[in-house]
Design a protein around this motif. Structure first.
Motif, mmCIF file in Angstrom:
data_model
loop_
_atom_site.group_PDB
_atom_site.id
_atom_site.type_symbol
_atom_site.label_atom_id
_atom_site.label_comp_id
_atom_site.label_asym_id
_atom_site.label_seq_id
_atom_site.Cartn_x
_atom_site.Cartn_y
_atom_site.Cartn_z
ATOM 1 N N ASN A 131 0.694 -1.462 0.139
ATOM 2 C CA ASN A 131 0.156 -0.072 -0.111
ATOM 3 C C ASN A 131 0.814 1.336 -0.039
ATOM 4 O O ASN A 131 0.214 2.239 -0.250
ATOM 5 C CB ASN A 131 -0.922 -0.183 1.139
ATOM 6 C CG ASN A 131 -2.000 -0.933 1.166
ATOM 7 O OD1 ASN A 131 -2.572 -1.023 0.233
ATOM 8 N ND2 ASN A 131 -2.044 -1.905 2.015
ATOM 9 N N ARG A 132 2.254 1.118 0.068
ATOM 10 C CA ARG A 132 3.051 2.540 0.257
ATOM 11 C C ARG A 132 4.151 2.343 -0.703
ATOM 12 O O ARG A 132 4.914 3.170 -0.561
ATOM 13 C CB ARG A 132 3.466 2.504 1.876
ATOM 14 C CG ARG A 132 2.457 2.755 2.609
ATOM 15 C CD ARG A 132 2.796 3.267 4.047
ATOM 16 N NE ARG A 132 3.564 4.245 4.091
ATOM 17 C CZ ARG A 132 3.459 5.696 4.179
ATOM 18 N NH1 ARG A 132 2.139 5.811 4.577
ATOM 19 N NH2 ARG A 132 4.166 6.636 4.160
ATOM 20 N N SER A 133 4.159 1.527 -1.506
ATOM 21 C CA SER A 133 5.115 1.581 -2.708
ATOM 22 C C SER A 133 4.660 1.340 -4.033
ATOM 23 O O SER A 133 3.576 1.148 -4.103
ATOM 24 C CB SER A 133 6.252 0.337 -2.153
ATOM 25 O OG SER A 133 5.647 -0.766 -2.676
ATOM 26 N N CYS A 134 5.603 0.924 -4.956
ATOM 27 C CA CYS A 134 5.183 0.784 -6.388
ATOM 28 C C CYS A 134 5.100 -0.442 -6.580
ATOM 29 O O CYS A 134 4.827 -1.048 -7.749
ATOM 30 C CB CYS A 134 6.519 1.382 -7.284
ATOM 31 S SG CYS A 134 7.883 0.362 -6.981
ATOM 32 N N CYS A 135 5.045 -1.536 -5.416
ATOM 33 C CA CYS A 135 4.743 -2.769 -5.696
ATOM 34 C C CYS A 135 3.200 -3.194 -5.422
ATOM 35 O O CYS A 135 2.748 -4.024 -4.774
ATOM 36 C CB CYS A 135 5.459 -3.719 -4.794
ATOM 37 S SG CYS A 135 7.139 -3.469 -4.843
ATOM 38 N N LYS A 136 2.350 -2.517 -5.941
ATOM 39 C CA LYS A 136 0.941 -2.574 -5.700
ATOM 40 C C LYS A 136 0.277 -3.933 -6.155
ATOM 41 O O LYS A 136 -0.614 -4.449 -5.765
ATOM 42 C CB LYS A 136 0.035 -1.483 -6.108
ATOM 43 C CG LYS A 136 0.567 -0.097 -5.734
ATOM 44 C CD LYS A 136 -0.525 0.871 -5.590
ATOM 45 C CE LYS A 136 -0.048 2.251 -5.018
ATOM 46 N NZ LYS A 136 0.338 2.204 -3.483
ATOM 47 N N THR A 137 0.999 -4.568 -7.083
ATOM 48 C CA THR A 137 0.666 -5.778 -7.584
ATOM 49 C C THR A 137 1.149 -6.982 -7.094
ATOM 50 O O THR A 137 0.849 -8.210 -7.610
ATOM 51 C CB THR A 137 0.899 -5.897 -9.101
ATOM 52 O OG1 THR A 137 2.256 -5.732 -9.385
ATOM 53 C CG2 THR A 137 0.323 -4.588 -10.005
ATOM 54 N N ILE A 138 1.881 -6.954 -5.859
ATOM 55 C CA ILE A 138 2.539 -8.053 -5.291
ATOM 56 C C ILE A 138 1.476 -8.924 -4.556
ATOM 57 O O ILE A 138 0.437 -8.328 -4.130
ATOM 58 C CB ILE A 138 3.705 -7.561 -4.287
ATOM 59 C CG1 ILE A 138 4.419 -8.914 -4.069
ATOM 60 C CG2 ILE A 138 3.066 -6.797 -3.136
ATOM 61 C CD1 ILE A 138 5.599 -8.603 -3.161
#
Length: 148
Positions: A131-138
């Motif tokens: 929720n706080r990084s560019c890894c929203k699809t993890i």
């Protein structure tokens, strides 16, 4: 961060400020004086969790002799920037979860449970990264296998 600057109200720090405590013994392990350095790097509970983090993330063992060493440990892993930031977030989560567990032991008389702390680190770290990084699809599965 207060843990690095030795500004957390550990029992030794409180005693130094003349705030009376019955004991300055670590609330996590009961085997040393509760200082920032002990709590986050010298306590056998913390060392076990750092060993778990090293294995989970596939990085060299984290050897920290102080809170500052712990916060900077991600720079020693020699990973790409994305994994480096994830390990940094995990280490911040470790610090938070150890402090939270210490407070629960101190104020709520809860038993320290290393397995619970590890689960909390994984769950909270996942939520923070997602929720706080560019890894929203993890996905949770990718997170648990640390395949970023």
């Amino acid at each position: 961060m207060k843990a690095v600057q030795d500004h957390l109200p550990t029992l030794v720090g409180l005693a130094r400020r003349n705030i009376v405590s019955e004991s300055v013994e670590c609330k996590l392990c009961g085997e040393g004086e509760e200082t920032n350095d002990h709590l986050f790097s010298g306590c056998y509970i913390a060392m076990g969790i750092l060993d778990f983090i090293s294995h989970w993330c596939g990085i060299p063992n984290i050897y920290a002799f102080s809170g500052k060493d712990l916060i900077m440990a991600h720079t020693e892993a020699y990973m790409d920037n994305k994994k480096n930031k994830a390990v940094q977030a995990i280490i911040f989560t470790v610090v938070w979860c150890l402090w939270k567990s210490r407070n629960e032991a101190m104020f709520d008389n809860k038993d320290v449970n290393a397995a619970k702390i590890k689960q909390e680190i994984k769950a909270l770290g996942y939520l923070w990264i997602k929720n706080r990084s560019c890894c929203k699809t993890i996905t949770w599965i990718d997170w648990c296998n640390f395949t970023l």
